[in-house]
Design a protein around this motif. Structure first.
Motif, PDB file in Angstrom:
ATOM      1  N   GLU A  74      55.669  33.781  48.465  1.00 54.65           N
ATOM      2  CA  GLU A  74      56.205  35.118  48.699  1.00 54.65           C
ATOM      3  C   GLU A  74      55.139  36.151  49.060  1.00 54.65           C
ATOM      4  OE1 GLU A  74      59.368  35.724  48.963  1.00 54.65           O
ATOM      5  OE2 GLU A  74      59.807  33.623  48.464  1.00 54.65           O
ATOM      6  N   PHE A  75      53.894  35.896  48.721  1.00 50.38           N
ATOM      7  CA  PHE A  75      52.846  36.889  48.979  1.00 50.38           C
ATOM      8  C   PHE A  75      51.790  36.399  49.973  1.00 50.38           C
ATOM      9  CE2 PHE A  75      54.374  38.147  44.705  1.00 50.38           C
ATOM     10  CZ  PHE A  75      54.784  39.423  45.011  1.00 50.38           C
ATOM     11  N   PRO A  97      53.160  34.237  53.828  1.00 51.88           N
ATOM     12  CA  PRO A  97      53.654  35.103  54.917  1.00 51.88           C
ATOM     13  C   PRO A  97      52.554  35.961  55.517  1.00 51.88           C
ATOM     14  CG  PRO A  97      55.107  35.227  53.003  1.00 51.88           C
ATOM     15  CD  PRO A  97      53.901  34.472  52.572  1.00 51.88           C
ATOM     16  N   ARG A  98      51.667  36.488  54.675  1.00 57.22           N
ATOM     17  CA  ARG A  98      50.583  37.345  55.166  1.00 57.22           C
ATOM     18  C   ARG A  98      49.617  36.560  56.036  1.00 57.22           C
ATOM     19  NH1 ARG A  98      47.504  41.904  51.661  1.00 57.22           N
ATOM     20  NH2 ARG A  98      45.825  42.382  53.112  1.00 57.22           N
ATOM     21  N   SER A 100      54.049  41.855  54.933  1.00 62.17           N
ATOM     22  CA  SER A 100      53.675  40.553  54.381  1.00 62.17           C
ATOM     23  C   SER A 100      54.839  39.877  53.661  1.00 62.17           C
ATOM     24  CB  SER A 100      52.488  40.715  53.424  1.00 62.17           C
ATOM     25  OG  SER A 100      52.757  41.703  52.454  1.00 62.17           O
ATOM     26  N   ASN A 101      55.942  39.684  54.347  1.00 57.90           N
ATOM     27  CA  ASN A 101      56.996  38.823  53.828  1.00 57.90           C
ATOM     28  C   ASN A 101      57.651  38.095  55.000  1.00 57.90           C
ATOM     29  OD1 ASN A 101      59.403  40.335  54.798  1.00 57.90           O
ATOM     30  ND2 ASN A 101      58.715  41.911  53.363  1.00 57.90           N
ATOM     31  N   TRP A 102      58.513  37.139  54.677  1.00 59.70           N
ATOM     32  CA  TRP A 102      59.039  36.245  55.706  1.00 59.70           C
ATOM     33  C   TRP A 102      59.933  36.957  56.712  1.00 59.70           C
ATOM     34  CZ3 TRP A 102      56.393  32.148  56.350  1.00 59.70           C
ATOM     35  CH2 TRP A 102      55.787  31.503  55.269  1.00 59.70           C
TER      36      TRP A 102
END
Length: 344
Positions: free
Chosen positions: A66-67, A70-71, A203-205
């Motif tokens: 989650e963190f 994605p970033r 920074s998330n999907w």
């Protein structure tokens, strides 16, 4: 050089280019692994493997999926998009200093995002998939203005005039953006400050999904146009003699470059110099032919952004420095070096 010697040179050049691309890809994978394990909470190699295969703790899965992932994915995509955009702009303008940031394309995209932030009632709930479209609108209008002012019917697209026009337009847009920030609330101003510093804030999907279509459509299209860009580099007269419609091809490629820059800026903020440094380093590694230059620039740009973001997250933990600042620290001296070379 005879035909046999030229053919041998071409094969060696192609093999060298493929080797360079493979090395750059390997460096990105290594940096990817290091970046996943970089942060206030560390994930060891075994923890990382277990979490990737679904055997990690809830906390580890939250941190990784989650963190961090994605970033990192956004960093790779943004670096590739900005570097290829800069490579296209340098190719169609035949100016080594052309770059979406320097020419004001990023500033135009940013101004539209700032307007959206200023007037949207709830920034946190802003529709993610609308941001690339708004950035594209701002960047497209800016590019159209610059292209119109720099293009002369009998002289074509002058590289010097294009650069000077872009710098002037960028300065005006930046001034308008600063004036706009004065009217923002403290919460929105914090978002704007983060965005302007070039932080990978999306920074998330959802932001990954918003960026992916633009990258997956425009990058292959630009790679497909590699031969056309080689012809355009020969000059307007020669390119026209070889059957290329120079104004049309320049406009199409400029539109693709603007689309790449705008979509990347919408999720990464004002990261500069990637479109300048990436193509130059790639050109030194694989030569000027765009069949190898474009993918090499994409890989160099991805490597530059992911390294910068990793350094920014590591250097002053638990706080972080925006990736755009790290890139600027690396890019500003290189830009001055290019200016010195251009003068000499």
């Amino acid at each position: 050089m005879g035909s046999a010697s030229y053919s041998l040179y071409e094969r060696r050049s192609k093999r060298r280019g493929i080797t360079v691309l493979a090395i750059l890809g390997a460096l990105i994978v290594v940096t990817f692994i290091i970046s996943v394990n970089t942060g206030y909470i560390r994930l060891g190699p075994l923890d990382l493997i277990r979490t990737l295969f679904g055997s990690g703790t809830d906390k580890q899965e939250l941190i990784l999926f989650e963190f961090r992932l994605p970033r990192i994915v956004i960093s790779v995509l943004v670096g590739a998009g900005l570097a290829v955009s800069g490579c296209v702009m340098q190719g169609i303008s035949r100016n080594a200093l052309a770059d979406p940031g320097i020419l004001g394309i990023n500033a135009g995209a940013g101004l539209m995002v700032m307007l959206f932030v200023a007037f949207y009632p709830a920034t946190a709930a802003a529709p993610v998939f609308l941001l690339p479209l708004l950035s594209l609108l701002g960047a497209g209008l800016t590019a159209l203005l610059i292209f119109t002012l720099a293009y002369k019917r009998h002289e074509g697209l002058s590289s010097t005039r294009l650069l000077l026009t872009g710098i002037a337009v960028a300065a005006g847009i930046s001034a308008a953006t600063i004036v706009l920030t004065l009217s923002l609330s403290p919460e929105k101003y914090q978002f704007v400050a983060t965005w302007m510093a070039g932080s990978i804030w999306g920074s998330n999907w959802k932001f990954v999904l918003a960026l992916l279509p633009w990258i997956f459509i425009l990058l292959p299209f630009v790679f497909y146009k590699a031969r056309v860009m080689n012809v355009l580099n020969l000059g307007d007269t020669t390119a026209t003699g070889l059957g290329a419609s120079v104004p049309r091809e320049q406009l199409v490629l400029l539109a693709a470059a603007v689309g790449l820059a705008a979509s990347c800026v919408s999720v990464s903020g004002g990261i500069g110099f990637v479109g300048l440094i990436g193509p130059h380093l790639a050109r030194r590694l694989v030569g000027p032919k765009h069949q190898m230059l474009l993918p090499a620039a994409a890989l160099v740009g991805s490597l530059l952004v992911i390294v910068s973001d990793t350094i920014g997250r590591w250097i002053i933990q638990p706080s972080e420095i925006a990736a755009g600042i790290i890139v600027a620290v690396l890019g500003a001296p290189y830009f001055l070096y290019l200016l010195a070379r251009a003068r000499s």
